[in-house]
Design an enzyme around this catalytic site. Structure first.
Site, PDB file in Angstrom:
ATOM      1  N   GLY A 283       0.819  -1.218   0.000  1.00 11.52           N
ATOM      2  CA  GLY A 283       0.000   0.000   0.000  1.00 11.52           C
ATOM      3  C   GLY A 283       0.845   1.256   0.000  1.00 11.52           C
ATOM      4  O   GLY A 283       0.558   2.218  -0.731  1.00 11.52           O
ATOM      5  N   CYS A 284       1.890   1.271   0.794  1.00 10.64           N
ATOM      6  CA  CYS A 284       2.741   2.453   0.893  1.00 10.64           C
ATOM      7  C   CYS A 284       3.517   2.683  -0.407  1.00 10.64           C
ATOM      8  O   CYS A 284       3.741   3.821  -0.808  1.00 10.64           O
ATOM      9  CB  CYS A 284       3.695   2.329   2.075  1.00 10.64           C
ATOM     10  SG  CYS A 284       2.806   2.252   3.658  1.00 10.64           S
ATOM     11  N   THR A 285       3.904   1.602  -1.076  1.00 12.27           N
ATOM     12  CA  THR A 285       4.583   1.715  -2.359  1.00 12.27           C
ATOM     13  C   THR A 285       3.639   2.301  -3.401  1.00 12.27           C
ATOM     14  O   THR A 285       4.003   3.208  -4.149  1.00 12.27           O
ATOM     15  CB  THR A 285       5.112   0.345  -2.817  1.00 12.27           C
ATOM     16  OG1 THR A 285       6.059  -0.109  -1.851  1.00 12.27           O
ATOM     17  CG2 THR A 285       5.765   0.425  -4.187  1.00 12.27           C
TER      18      THR A 285
ATOM     19  N   ALA B 176       3.182   6.042  -2.656  1.00 11.88           N
ATOM     20  CA  ALA B 176       4.385   6.816  -2.979  1.00 11.88           C
ATOM     21  C   ALA B 176       4.559   6.941  -4.489  1.00 11.88           C
ATOM     22  O   ALA B 176       4.895   8.024  -4.995  1.00 11.88           O
ATOM     23  CB  ALA B 176       5.618   6.159  -2.354  1.00 11.88           C
TER      24      ALA B 176
END
Length: 160
Positions: free
Chosen positions: A51-53, A56
Site C-alpha cells: 500500500g505504501c509503495t 508513494a
C-alpha cells in the site's frame, strides 16, 4: 498503557505543527523550508510495503502536476533514513521522504494512535494527508485515507 493520541485531529485553518526530520540522505528537512509554497505532508506506515509503495508511486507520478500548482510533497514514516534511501532508490521517488522514528511529528498531526487493523484495535500509523498552505496553515486534513486512488482524490479536491 501508551497515551491515546487518536483524539488529536488537525482541522483546516489551524497552524501546521512545525517539524525538522532527517531525509533519506540523513539531511535535516523542516516544514519551514517550504514557507511560501504549498506542501502536501503525508504519513504512511512503512516503506516498501504494498500500500505504501502504491501511494508513494502515485505521488511520484503526479508530482509534475502538483509542482505545476506550486505544491511540493513530503512523505513521513517511522522508518530510519537507511530504509527510506532504499525505498527512494528502488522506486525512483523524486520527493523527500522523512524519518519520524520516535513518531513525535505523527502524534502532533494526529497520524499515530488507535486504529483498527483486521478487526483489532492497535496503536499505529494512521495513513493521513495534509495540505499546508503558503502561510503554514492546514488547508486540507484527511485521516484514514486509502493508499489506492488517494492521490487522484486529493488533486481533484485541491483543483476544486
Amino acid at each position: 498503557m501508551t497515551e491515546n493520541t487518536a483524539n488529536i485531529r488537525l482541522e483546516e485553518g489551524t497552524p501546521a505543527p512545525e517539524f525538522t526530520l532527517l531525509n533519506a540522505d540523513g539531511q535535516q528537512v523542516s516544514l519551514a523550508d517550504y514557507k511560501g509554497k504549498k506542501v502536501i505532508v503525508y504519513f504512511y506506515p512503512k516503506a516498501d510495503t504494498p500500500g505504501c509503495t502504491k501511494e508513494a508511486c502515485d505521488f511520484r507520478d503526479s508530482l509534475t502536476q502538483l509542482n505545476g500548482q506550486n505544491i511540493e510533497v513530503l512523505g513521513i514514516s517511522p522508518d530510519k533514513p537507511e530504509a527510506l534511501k532504499k525505498f527512494t532508490d528502488k522506486y525512483e521517488l523524486t520527493f523527500p521522504l522523512l524519518s519520524d522514528v520516535d513518531k513525535s511529528v505523527m502524534q502532533a498531526y494526529g497520524a499515530f494512535g488507535e486504529k483498527k487493523n483486521y478487526g483489532k484495535v492497535v496503536q499505529g500509523v494512521i495513513r493521513s494527508t495534509f495540505l499546508v498552505d503558503e502561510e503554514g496553515t492546514i488547508a486540507l486534513a484527511k485521516y484514514n485515507v486509502k493508499a489506492t486512488g488517494h492521490v487522484a482524490r486529493i488533486i481533484k479536491e485541491i483543483e476544486g
